[in-house]
Write a protein that holds these residues in place. Structure first.
Motif, PDB file in Angstrom:
ATOM      1  N   SER A  42      29.427  44.567  -3.854  1.00 52.66           N
ATOM      2  CA  SER A  42      30.365  45.559  -3.328  1.00 52.66           C
ATOM      3  C   SER A  42      31.734  44.958  -3.017  1.00 52.66           C
ATOM      4  O   SER A  42      31.876  43.785  -2.700  1.00 52.66           O
ATOM      5  CB  SER A  42      29.799  46.225  -2.077  1.00 52.66           C
ATOM      6  OG  SER A  42      29.556  45.261  -1.084  1.00 52.66           O
ATOM      7  N   ALA A  78      39.824  55.422  -4.585  1.00 57.17           N
ATOM      8  CA  ALA A  78      38.793  55.298  -3.538  1.00 57.17           C
ATOM      9  C   ALA A  78      37.392  55.157  -4.108  1.00 57.17           C
ATOM     10  O   ALA A  78      36.553  54.446  -3.544  1.00 57.17           O
ATOM     11  CB  ALA A  78      38.859  56.494  -2.588  1.00 57.17           C
ATOM     12  N   ARG A  79      37.106  55.795  -5.230  1.00 52.41           N
ATOM     13  CA  ARG A  79      35.747  55.777  -5.782  1.00 52.41           C
ATOM     14  C   ARG A  79      35.302  54.376  -6.218  1.00 52.41           C
ATOM     15  O   ARG A  79      34.115  54.136  -6.417  1.00 52.41           O
ATOM     16  CB  ARG A  79      35.631  56.754  -6.950  1.00 52.41           C
ATOM     17  CG  ARG A  79      36.410  56.343  -8.178  1.00 52.41           C
ATOM     18  CD  ARG A  79      36.369  57.428  -9.256  1.00 52.41           C
ATOM     19  NE  ARG A  79      37.077  57.041 -10.456  1.00 52.41           N
ATOM     20  CZ  ARG A  79      38.390  57.113 -10.605  1.00 52.41           C
ATOM     21  NH1 ARG A  79      39.151  57.548  -9.613  1.00 52.41           N
ATOM     22  NH2 ARG A  79      38.952  56.753 -11.746  1.00 52.41           N
ATOM     23  N   HIS A  80      36.251  53.458  -6.370  1.00 54.07           N
ATOM     24  CA  HIS A  80      35.921  52.112  -6.837  1.00 54.07           C
ATOM     25  C   HIS A  80      35.521  51.166  -5.703  1.00 54.07           C
ATOM     26  O   HIS A  80      35.107  50.041  -5.967  1.00 54.07           O
ATOM     27  CB  HIS A  80      37.115  51.506  -7.583  1.00 54.07           C
ATOM     28  CG  HIS A  80      37.495  52.279  -8.806  1.00 54.07           C
ATOM     29  ND1 HIS A  80      36.736  52.259  -9.956  1.00 54.07           N
ATOM     30  CD2 HIS A  80      38.533  53.117  -9.039  1.00 54.07           C
ATOM     31  CE1 HIS A  80      37.310  53.041 -10.867  1.00 54.07           C
ATOM     32  NE2 HIS A  80      38.394  53.565 -10.337  1.00 54.07           N
ATOM     33  N   TYR A  81      35.676  51.616  -4.461  1.00 49.14           N
ATOM     34  CA  TYR A  81      35.450  50.739  -3.315  1.00 49.14           C
ATOM     35  C   TYR A  81      34.553  51.383  -2.268  1.00 49.14           C
ATOM     36  O   TYR A  81      34.409  52.600  -2.218  1.00 49.14           O
ATOM     37  CB  TYR A  81      36.791  50.398  -2.636  1.00 49.14           C
ATOM     38  CG  TYR A  81      37.832  49.827  -3.556  1.00 49.14           C
ATOM     39  CD1 TYR A  81      37.686  48.551  -4.088  1.00 49.14           C
ATOM     40  CD2 TYR A  81      38.966  50.560  -3.887  1.00 49.14           C
ATOM     41  CE1 TYR A  81      38.653  48.019  -4.930  1.00 49.14           C
ATOM     42  CE2 TYR A  81      39.938  50.033  -4.729  1.00 49.14           C
ATOM     43  CZ  TYR A  81      39.771  48.766  -5.251  1.00 49.14           C
ATOM     44  OH  TYR A  81      40.725  48.236  -6.086  1.00 49.14           O
ATOM     45  N   GLU A  82      34.023  50.529  -1.402  1.00 51.51           N
ATOM     46  CA  GLU A  82      33.452  51.010  -0.152  1.00 51.51           C
ATOM     47  C   GLU A  82      34.582  50.890   0.863  1.00 51.51           C
ATOM     48  O   GLU A  82      35.209  49.829   0.974  1.00 51.51           O
ATOM     49  CB  GLU A  82      32.250  50.154   0.246  1.00 51.51           C
ATOM     50  CG  GLU A  82      31.068  50.333  -0.698  1.00 51.51           C
ATOM     51  CD  GLU A  82      29.829  49.630  -0.194  1.00 51.51           C
ATOM     52  OE1 GLU A  82      29.472  49.822   0.980  1.00 51.51           O
ATOM     53  OE2 GLU A  82      29.235  48.886  -0.984  1.00 51.51           O
ATOM     54  N   TRP A  92      32.699  54.436   8.180  1.00 53.73           N
ATOM     55  CA  TRP A  92      32.704  54.440   6.727  1.00 53.73           C
ATOM     56  C   TRP A  92      33.352  55.719   6.249  1.00 53.73           C
ATOM     57  O   TRP A  92      33.111  56.783   6.803  1.00 53.73           O
ATOM     58  CB  TRP A  92      31.281  54.336   6.179  1.00 53.73           C
ATOM     59  CG  TRP A  92      30.664  52.994   6.387  1.00 53.73           C
ATOM     60  CD1 TRP A  92      29.708  52.664   7.298  1.00 53.73           C
ATOM     61  CD2 TRP A  92      30.967  51.797   5.679  1.00 53.73           C
ATOM     62  NE1 TRP A  92      29.393  51.329   7.198  1.00 53.73           N
ATOM     63  CE2 TRP A  92      30.155  50.766   6.211  1.00 53.73           C
ATOM     64  CE3 TRP A  92      31.847  51.470   4.651  1.00 53.73           C
ATOM     65  CZ2 TRP A  92      30.196  49.452   5.740  1.00 53.73           C
ATOM     66  CZ3 TRP A  92      31.891  50.166   4.187  1.00 53.73           C
ATOM     67  CH2 TRP A  92      31.073  49.176   4.725  1.00 53.73           C
ATOM     68  N   LYS A  94      33.582  58.282   3.270  1.00 55.96           N
ATOM     69  CA  LYS A  94      32.801  58.670   2.096  1.00 55.96           C
ATOM     70  C   LYS A  94      33.602  59.452   1.063  1.00 55.96           C
ATOM     71  O   LYS A  94      33.385  59.332  -0.118  1.00 55.96           O
ATOM     72  CB  LYS A  94      31.586  59.509   2.520  1.00 55.96           C
ATOM     73  CG  LYS A  94      30.619  58.765   3.425  1.00 55.96           C
ATOM     74  CD  LYS A  94      30.016  57.568   2.731  1.00 55.96           C
ATOM     75  CE  LYS A  94      29.003  56.869   3.627  1.00 55.96           C
ATOM     76  NZ  LYS A  94      28.574  55.585   3.076  1.00 55.96           N
ATOM     77  N   CYS A  95      34.540  60.270   1.508  1.00 54.14           N
ATOM     78  CA  CYS A  95      35.236  61.150   0.570  1.00 54.14           C
ATOM     79  C   CYS A  95      36.663  60.693   0.272  1.00 54.14           C
ATOM     80  O   CYS A  95      37.403  61.394  -0.401  1.00 54.14           O
ATOM     81  CB  CYS A  95      35.250  62.574   1.107  1.00 54.14           C
ATOM     82  SG  CYS A  95      35.995  62.690   2.738  1.00 54.14           S
ATOM     83  N   GLY A  96      37.050  59.528   0.753  1.00 57.92           N
ATOM     84  CA  GLY A  96      38.392  59.010   0.488  1.00 57.92           C
ATOM     85  C   GLY A  96      39.475  59.593   1.370  1.00 57.92           C
ATOM     86  O   GLY A  96      40.650  59.305   1.187  1.00 57.92           O
ATOM     87  N   TYR A 197      39.160  46.114  -9.711  1.00 60.09           N
ATOM     88  CA  TYR A 197      37.887  46.702 -10.104  1.00 60.09           C
ATOM     89  C   TYR A 197      37.804  46.696 -11.632  1.00 60.09           C
ATOM     90  O   TYR A 197      38.819  46.638 -12.308  1.00 60.09           O
ATOM     91  CB  TYR A 197      37.704  48.112  -9.531  1.00 60.09           C
ATOM     92  CG  TYR A 197      38.803  49.092  -9.818  1.00 60.09           C
ATOM     93  CD1 TYR A 197      38.890  49.746 -11.044  1.00 60.09           C
ATOM     94  CD2 TYR A 197      39.760  49.390  -8.853  1.00 60.09           C
ATOM     95  CE1 TYR A 197      39.893  50.655 -11.302  1.00 60.09           C
ATOM     96  CE2 TYR A 197      40.772  50.300  -9.097  1.00 60.09           C
ATOM     97  CZ  TYR A 197      40.828  50.932 -10.326  1.00 60.09           C
ATOM     98  OH  TYR A 197      41.819  51.829 -10.584  1.00 60.09           O
TER      99      TYR A 197
END
Length: 198
Positions: A42, A78-82, A92, A94-96, A197
């Motif tokens: 991650s 955002a989808r590429h990371y935690e 956390w 979750k939806c950016g 990424y």
């Protein structure tokens, strides 16, 4: 050819006499740890959403809040990371979508939560000083993988910049500084450069 070898041999000889700083060993342990300390795959973005991120900065649009510029930079990638946002506590994302800025800068808490995930890489993005620098550095030592930093506060705040550089050195990562008035596009580029990424 011998003219080239003699200076090269001299440099090699001089280098062999330098004191070992331990940097190579530290990098080896952080990037290629033992099986017990093995990092996952991650990539974590630690984003500062403390109260100061609600401040306005002048930019191409006349003036926007820091959090808005950060949000616009992060949303497309955002989808590429935690993503872990931190202020006085951590959460956390979750939806950016980042929460409204509030509270202090408890970076040590965010680093502790990130350590539980055993990341391969971590990027800390902050505009100020952590509430407890010693605790943040001590907690960072427990984090797997590399730690890079992106300072987005005042470029005259040498103390904050030096702390972020120290954190990156400890984490065998890179440190960068950016003035947020340059906009979300450049901020996004810097995030992707420091935490690429596939």
């Amino acid at each position: 050819m011998s003219d080239l070898l003699n200076p090269l041999q001299s440099l090699i000889s001089q280098a062999s006499q330098l004191q070992d700083s331990g940097a190579a060993k530290k990098y080896q342990q952080r990037v290629f740890p033992s099986a017990k300390q093995k990092a996952g795959s991650s990539k974590i973005l630690l984003l500062d959403i403390s109260g100061s991120m609600g401040e306005y900065v002048s930019d191409y649009y006349g003036g926007r809040r820091k959090i808005e510029i950060l949000q616009n930079a992060i949303a497309p990638i955002a989808r590429h990371y935690e993503i872990l946002a931190f202020s006085s506590d951590t959460q956390w994302i979750k939806c950016g979508i980042l929460p409204e800025p509030c509270g202090g800068t408890a970076m040590h808490l965010a680093l502790a939560v990130a350590a539980e995930v055993r990341p391969a890489q971590t990027l800390v993005v902050s505009d100020g000083h952590p509430d407890d620098e010693k605790a943040a550095l001590a907690t960072a030592k427990r984090l797997t993988g590399t730690i890079s930093t992106l300072y987005i506060g005042s470029d005259s705040d040498n103390k904050a910049i030096e702390f972020m550089r120290k954190l990156a050195r400890l984490g065998c990562g890179q440190a960068d500084v950016m003035e947020l008035s340059l906009g979300a596009g450049l901020l996004q580029e810097k995030v992707q450069k420091l935490l690429p990424y596939p």
